[in-house]
Write a protein that holds these residues in place. Structure first.
Motif, PDB file in Angstrom:
ATOM      1  N   ASP A   1       6.642   4.452   3.293  1.00 42.32           N
ATOM      2  CA  ASP A   1       5.457   4.245   2.457  1.00 42.32           C
ATOM      3  C   ASP A   1       5.755   3.281   1.308  1.00 42.32           C
ATOM      4  OD1 ASP A   1       6.513   5.659   0.200  1.00 42.32           O
ATOM      5  OD2 ASP A   1       5.883   7.558   1.084  1.00 42.32           O
TER       6      ASP A   1
ATOM      7  N   ASP B   1       0.847  -1.195   0.000  1.00 38.83           N
ATOM      8  CA  ASP B   1       0.000   0.000   0.000  1.00 38.83           C
ATOM      9  C   ASP B   1       0.879   1.240   0.000  1.00 38.83           C
ATOM     10  OD1 ASP B   1      -2.028   1.816   0.326  1.00 38.83           O
ATOM     11  OD2 ASP B   1      -2.317   1.401   2.460  1.00 38.83           O
ATOM     12  N   TRP B   2       0.582   2.174  -0.883  1.00 42.34           N
ATOM     13  CA  TRP B   2       1.336   3.427  -0.934  1.00 42.34           C
ATOM     14  C   TRP B   2       1.271   4.126   0.425  1.00 42.34           C
ATOM     15  CZ3 TRP B   2       1.428   6.986  -5.797  1.00 42.34           C
ATOM     16  CH2 TRP B   2       2.244   8.100  -5.561  1.00 42.34           C
ATOM     17  N   GLU B   3       0.105   4.109   1.069  1.00 42.41           N
ATOM     18  CA  GLU B   3      -0.110   4.877   2.290  1.00 42.41           C
ATOM     19  C   GLU B   3       0.314   4.131   3.556  1.00 42.41           C
ATOM     20  OE1 GLU B   3      -2.545   4.481  -0.071  1.00 42.41           O
ATOM     21  OE2 GLU B   3      -2.464   6.478  -0.966  1.00 42.41           O
TER      22      GLU B   3
ATOM     23  N   ARG C   1      -5.015   6.841  -4.144  1.00 39.64           N
ATOM     24  CA  ARG C   1      -4.767   8.004  -5.007  1.00 39.64           C
ATOM     25  C   ARG C   1      -4.995   7.628  -6.475  1.00 39.64           C
ATOM     26  NH1 ARG C   1       0.966  10.311  -2.505  1.00 39.64           N
ATOM     27  NH2 ARG C   1       0.633   9.592  -0.362  1.00 39.64           N
TER      28      ARG C   1
ATOM     29  N   SER D   1      -3.199   1.834  -3.899  1.00 35.91           N
ATOM     30  CA  SER D   1      -3.322   3.205  -3.412  1.00 35.91           C
ATOM     31  C   SER D   1      -4.758   3.698  -3.507  1.00 35.91           C
ATOM     32  CB  SER D   1      -2.417   4.133  -4.230  1.00 35.91           C
ATOM     33  OG  SER D   1      -2.545   5.474  -3.782  1.00 35.91           O
TER      34      SER D   1
ATOM     35  N   SER E   1      -0.281  11.546  -9.041  1.00 40.55           N
ATOM     36  CA  SER E   1       0.206  10.375  -8.304  1.00 40.55           C
ATOM     37  C   SER E   1       0.627   9.266  -9.257  1.00 40.55           C
ATOM     38  CB  SER E   1      -0.874   9.863  -7.351  1.00 40.55           C
ATOM     39  OG  SER E   1      -1.179  10.831  -6.365  1.00 40.55           O
TER      40      SER E   1
END
Length: 400
Positions: A69, A62-64, A92, A90, A97
């Motif tokens: 990250d 996961d990007w977040e 986004r 993500s 992004s």
């Protein structure tokens, strides 16, 4: 990764902060490759440590992620292994992004809510040769394993109850021209304790903040519709989510019906008394979750070669059912207020109890009456007296 260099047994890393999204990714992956060696973590620093210690064949991140990250993980991986499959997840979906991630060459950039069919196809392409399928046999019980010891071990790790509702049909019925109809979905799944518990738990997870969610309608409206749909469909991928043993099915049917009757009575009583009928319904639909989860573990016992008969099932429910329910509600972090309301179903001894607790307690007592038992004794009970509910009101609730 091509068909030529696919490992015999792939090692996969899943890095996802939200526990329910993490579990969903795990189930989708194991549905594709049940033999995969799987490492799962909730933060980027842990993922970075694992990447330094082990060699993986696929990464989903996961990007977040908190800490390091997912994009930083991807950057680090690309400095060492340019061709390692890496699926970046993500929330986004803006063009900026996407432009930021693409130079690092993720194998796939998937935005939430995830498209389950697309994700499954990606995993199949990466983890299976063309035309290949993988079958995993159910491991036999360890020599000398007893049923009480087996159930004690499984209590803290069980996946919950079997499904009462056909989730694929429920989701399909709820999809319209404008997407997922939440009211239709609620109508389709509100009688299923497992779906109700999972959605309430997911709506109270770290990714969602605010007032604790205690009912299915609240959970459906707090979660993104696509996330609700994915979580529900993901439940169908789990092991033994549909019972096969006729004896276990018969017990499950009785517990489901008791939950449903209790919930219906609780909703009617609460409405009559102008109380929170949705909370009362939730508490009653969930109060047999532990017994149902135990039945699912008994299916595992049977499939592993253990003996099972009607007496054994009944004794196991008596010994472990309540403990399984308590463990699940705690581990899934259902709101304390909801857990306290469920506790009122079993005991009103001592302390100060709310009128909602009296309602759910009385509703379950009503549901346990056979069709030939009258309501006179129940109308004279302490619970009914405290609620100031008499025989006429109870008769009206039963007949509604």
């Amino acid at each position: 990764m091509t068909a030529v260099d696919l490992p015999a047994v792939p090692r996969v890393l899943i890095a996802e902060a939200d526990p329910w999204s993490r579990d969903l990714l795990k189930q989708v992956l194991l549905n594709v490759r049940c033999d995969a060696r799987l490492d799962v973590c909730a933060d980027g620093q842990h993922a970075a440590t694992l990447l330094g210690e082990k060699t993986y064949d696929l990464i989903l991140a996961d990007w977040e992620l908190p800490g390091v990250d997912g994009l930083s993980l991807l950057r680090s991986v690309r400095q060492k292994r340019r061709s390692l499959p890496f699926i970046l997840l993500s929330s986004r979906n803006d063009s900026a992004s996407v432009r930021e991630a693409l130079p690092l060459a993720p194998t796939a950039y998937l935005t939430r809510p995830l498209n389950m069919e697309s994700l499954t196809q990606r995993l199949q392409d990466l983890l299976l040769n063309e035309g290949e399928s993988v079958y995993c046999e159910i491991p036999p019980l360890a020599p000398g394993m007893t049923l009480p010891a087996f159930l004690e071990r499984r209590r803290e790790v069980c996946d919950g109850a079997p499904l009462r509702v056909d989730v694929k049909a429920a989701v399909q019925h709820s999809l319209g021209p404008e997407g997922l109809d939440l009211k239709q979905l609620e109508d389709q799944v509100h009688s299923d304790p497992q779906i109700t518990a999972v959605l309430i738990a997911a709506a109270n997870s770290a990714g969602y903040h605010g007032t604790p969610v205690q009912t299915l309608p609240e959970a459906l409206h707090k979660l993104v519709p696509g996330q609700s749909m994915n979580l529900i469909l993901g439940l169908a991928l789990k092991h033994n989510v549909v019972l096969g043993d006729p004896g276990l099915v018969a017990y499950a049917e009785r517990h489901w019906q008791l939950s449903q009757d209790s919930a219906d009575y609780a909703r009617r009583l609460a409405r009559m008394l102008e109380l929170d009928h949705q909370r009362c319904y939730s508490a009653c639909i969930l109060h047999r979750l532990g017994d149902l989860a135990l039945l699912r573990c008994l299916e595992d016992w049977r499939q592993g070669g253990g003996a099972l008969d009607d007496q054994t099932i009944g004794e196991s429910l008596d010994a472990f059912g309540a403990a399984y329910g308590s463990a699940l509600r705690t581990r899934w972090r259902l709101p304390l207020e909801l857990r306290q309301l469920i506790a009122g179903i079993y005991s009103l001894e001592g302390g100060v109890y709310s009128r909602e607790a009296l309602v759910v307690n009385l509703a379950v007592q009503m549901a346990r009456l056979t069709e030939h038992e009258g309501l006179e004794e129940l109308a004279g009970s302490k619970t009914a007296r405290l609620l100031k509910v008499g025989l006429p009101e109870l008769t009206r609730v039963r007949k509604t």
